[in-house]
Motif scaffolding. Structure first.
Motif, short mmCIF file in Angstrom:
data_model
loop_
_atom_site.label_atom_id
_atom_site.label_comp_id
_atom_site.label_asym_id
_atom_site.label_seq_id
_atom_site.Cartn_x
_atom_site.Cartn_y
_atom_site.Cartn_z
N ALA A 108 0.83 -1.21 0.00
CA ALA A 108 0.00 0.00 0.00
C ALA A 108 0.86 1.26 0.00
O ALA A 108 0.55 2.25 -0.67
N THR A 109 1.96 1.22 0.73
CA THR A 109 2.87 2.37 0.78
C THR A 109 3.43 2.66 -0.60
O THR A 109 3.44 3.80 -1.05
N ASN A 110 3.90 1.64 -1.29
CA ASN A 110 4.51 1.83 -2.61
C ASN A 110 3.49 2.12 -3.70
O ASN A 110 3.78 2.84 -4.64
N ARG A 111 2.29 1.58 -3.57
CA ARG A 111 1.26 1.76 -4.59
C ARG A 111 0.87 3.23 -4.72
O ARG A 111 0.55 3.70 -5.79
N ASN A 112 0.89 3.96 -3.63
CA ASN A 112 0.43 5.35 -3.64
C ASN A 112 1.57 6.36 -3.57
O ASN A 112 1.34 7.51 -3.24
N ALA A 113 2.77 5.94 -3.89
CA ALA A 113 3.91 6.86 -3.89
C ALA A 113 3.64 7.99 -4.87
O ALA A 113 3.12 7.79 -5.95
N GLY A 114 3.96 9.21 -4.47
CA GLY A 114 3.76 10.37 -5.32
C GLY A 114 2.39 11.00 -5.19
O GLY A 114 2.15 12.07 -5.74
N SER A 160 12.89 1.52 9.87
CA SER A 160 14.09 0.94 10.48
C SER A 160 15.33 1.80 10.25
O SER A 160 16.32 1.66 10.97
N VAL A 161 15.29 2.70 9.28
CA VAL A 161 16.44 3.57 9.01
C VAL A 161 16.36 4.85 9.84
O VAL A 161 17.31 5.23 10.51
N THR A 162 15.20 5.53 9.79
CA THR A 162 15.08 6.83 10.45
C THR A 162 14.53 6.74 11.86
O THR A 162 14.69 7.66 12.64
N GLY A 163 13.85 5.66 12.18
CA GLY A 163 13.20 5.54 13.48
C GLY A 163 11.90 6.32 13.56
O GLY A 163 11.20 6.29 14.56
N GLY A 164 11.55 7.01 12.49
CA GLY A 164 10.31 7.79 12.46
C GLY A 164 9.11 6.96 12.13
O GLY A 164 9.19 5.75 11.89
N GLY A 165 7.96 7.62 12.08
CA GLY A 165 6.71 6.95 11.74
C GLY A 165 6.67 6.56 10.28
O GLY A 165 7.63 6.76 9.53
N TRP A 166 5.56 6.00 9.86
CA TRP A 166 5.42 5.48 8.51
C TRP A 166 4.20 6.11 7.87
O TRP A 166 3.15 6.18 8.50
N ASP A 167 4.33 6.58 6.63
CA ASP A 167 3.21 7.13 5.88
C ASP A 167 2.83 6.19 4.76
O ASP A 167 3.70 5.66 4.06
N ILE A 168 1.54 6.01 4.56
CA ILE A 168 1.06 5.29 3.39
C ILE A 168 1.06 6.31 2.26
O ILE A 168 0.45 7.36 2.36
N GLY A 169 1.78 6.01 1.18
CA GLY A 169 1.95 6.96 0.09
C GLY A 169 3.28 7.67 0.20
O GLY A 169 3.51 8.67 -0.44
N ASN A 170 4.18 7.14 0.98
CA ASN A 170 5.50 7.72 1.20
C ASN A 170 6.32 7.64 -0.08
O ASN A 170 6.39 6.59 -0.71
N ASP A 171 6.97 8.74 -0.48
CA ASP A 171 7.83 8.72 -1.67
C ASP A 171 9.05 7.85 -1.46
O ASP A 171 9.58 7.28 -2.40
N ASP A 172 9.53 7.77 -0.23
CA ASP A 172 10.69 6.95 0.10
C ASP A 172 10.21 5.52 0.29
O ASP A 172 9.34 5.26 1.12
N GLU A 173 10.75 4.58 -0.48
CA GLU A 173 10.31 3.20 -0.37
C GLU A 173 10.68 2.57 0.96
O GLU A 173 10.19 1.52 1.32
N GLY A 174 11.58 3.19 1.71
CA GLY A 174 11.96 2.65 3.01
C GLY A 174 12.78 1.39 2.86
O GLY A 174 13.29 1.07 1.80
N SER A 175 12.90 0.69 3.95
CA SER A 175 13.72 -0.51 3.97
C SER A 175 13.06 -1.55 4.85
O SER A 175 12.49 -1.23 5.89
#
Length: 115
Positions: free
Chosen positions: A24-30, A88-103
């Motif tokens: 869901a996070t990657n599907r709504n990137a941008g 896991s990289v930033t320790g911050g929260g997570w957004d659905i639709g985040n431009d950063d794919e994260g890790s």
């Protein structure tokens, strides 16, 4: 009784939810609309069984409580918990639709050292 190939263990169920959140996070990137992912409340009906293959000798299997079975007596318990997703990289929260794919490189770490 359900065959062992149809069983879903608790770790597999949680992993499936995690994977769907990443999809869901990657599907709504941008997208200009984002949702902050807050605490995730999970509740499962589980059957605890002795399993010689499990390291601790017991295994929790997710069960479907709507299925009415035969005469086998089993003990079904409700397990409920909250998960708070963090990057896991930033320790911050997570957004659905985040431009950063994260890790996902640290998912499953049992408190080990992070690079």
């Amino acid at each position: 009784m359900e065959s062992s190939s149809n069983r879903i263990d608790l770790a597999e169920a949680i992993g499936a939810i995690r994977d769907d959140i990443l999809v869901a996070t990657n599907r709504n990137a941008g997208s200009s609309l984002r949702f902050e992912l807050g605490e995730i409340h999970m509740e499962f009906s589980v059957e605890i069984r002795r399993d010689q293959r499990a390291k601790g000798g017991v295994k929790a299997w997710v069960v479907d409580t709507s299925v009415e079975g035969g005469s086998a007596a089993t003990s079904v318990q409700r397990v409920s918990f909250n998960l708070k997703p963090k990057d896991s990289v930033t320790g911050g929260g997570w957004d659905i639709g985040n431009d950063d794919e994260g890790s996902i490189s640290h998912f499953g770490d049992a408190g080990g050292a992070h690079a």
